[in-house]
Design a protein around this motif. Sequence first.
Motif, PDB file in Angstrom:
ATOM      1  N   UNK A   1       0.809  -1.219   0.000  1.00  0.00           N
ATOM      2  CA  UNK A   1       0.000   0.000   0.000  1.00  0.00           C
ATOM      3  C   UNK A   1       0.847   1.276   0.000  1.00  0.00           C
ATOM      4  N   UNK A   2       1.898   1.301   0.777  1.00  0.00           N
ATOM      5  CA  UNK A   2       2.767   2.472   0.827  1.00  0.00           C
ATOM      6  C   UNK A   2       3.491   2.657  -0.511  1.00  0.00           C
ATOM      7  N   UNK A   3       3.948   1.578  -1.110  1.00  0.00           N
ATOM      8  CA  UNK A   3       4.653   1.658  -2.390  1.00  0.00           C
ATOM      9  C   UNK A   3       3.729   2.143  -3.503  1.00  0.00           C
TER      10      UNK A   3
ATOM     11  N   UNK B   1       3.004   5.863  -3.065  1.00  0.00           N
ATOM     12  CA  UNK B   1       4.152   6.654  -3.503  1.00  0.00           C
ATOM     13  C   UNK B   1       4.252   6.718  -5.011  1.00  0.00           C
ATOM     14  N   UNK B   2       3.981   5.615  -5.667  1.00  0.00           N
ATOM     15  CA  UNK B   2       4.023   5.588  -7.132  1.00  0.00           C
ATOM     16  C   UNK B   2       2.925   6.472  -7.717  1.00  0.00           C
ATOM     17  N   UNK B   3       1.771   6.460  -7.088  1.00  0.00           N
ATOM     18  CA  UNK B   3       0.661   7.292  -7.572  1.00  0.00           C
ATOM     19  C   UNK B   3       0.935   8.778  -7.359  1.00  0.00           C
ATOM     20  N   UNK B   4       1.679   9.114  -6.310  1.00  0.00           N
ATOM     21  CA  UNK B   4       2.027  10.522  -6.073  1.00  0.00           C
ATOM     22  C   UNK B   4       3.033  11.026  -7.092  1.00  0.00           C
ATOM     23  N   UNK B   5       3.984  10.192  -7.471  1.00  0.00           N
ATOM     24  CA  UNK B   5       5.039  10.640  -8.370  1.00  0.00           C
ATOM     25  C   UNK B   5       4.692  10.477  -9.848  1.00  0.00           C
TER      26      UNK B   5
ATOM     27  N   UNK C   1       4.573  11.919 -16.078  1.00  0.00           N
ATOM     28  CA  UNK C   1       3.892  11.547 -17.318  1.00  0.00           C
ATOM     29  C   UNK C   1       4.247  12.474 -18.475  1.00  0.00           C
ATOM     30  N   UNK C   2       4.502  13.741 -18.218  1.00  0.00           N
ATOM     31  CA  UNK C   2       4.846  14.662 -19.302  1.00  0.00           C
ATOM     32  C   UNK C   2       6.285  14.464 -19.764  1.00  0.00           C
ATOM     33  N   UNK C   3       7.123  13.869 -18.929  1.00  0.00           N
ATOM     34  CA  UNK C   3       8.518  13.654 -19.295  1.00  0.00           C
ATOM     35  C   UNK C   3       8.701  12.372 -20.097  1.00  0.00           C
TER      36      UNK C   3
END
Length: 54
Positions: free
Chosen positions: A32-34, A37-41, A46-48
């Motif tokens: 859940x924490x991982x 974190x992935x959803x926050x970053x 996505x634009x890069x």
Amino acid sequence: MSVTAPSTNGRPQRKQLADQFDRLDTIIDALPQAVAGACRTAPGRSSAMPSSRS
């Protein structure tokens, strides 16, 4: 953590099933924490990322 058992016939002893379950449980507890974190970053990255659409 378990202590590494001595080898038999030159091969390392196989891991115990209980040790494998403990490792799996640790991984599942951290998911859940991982994912959060992935959803926050992800939105900032996505634009890069190059577009695969033509």
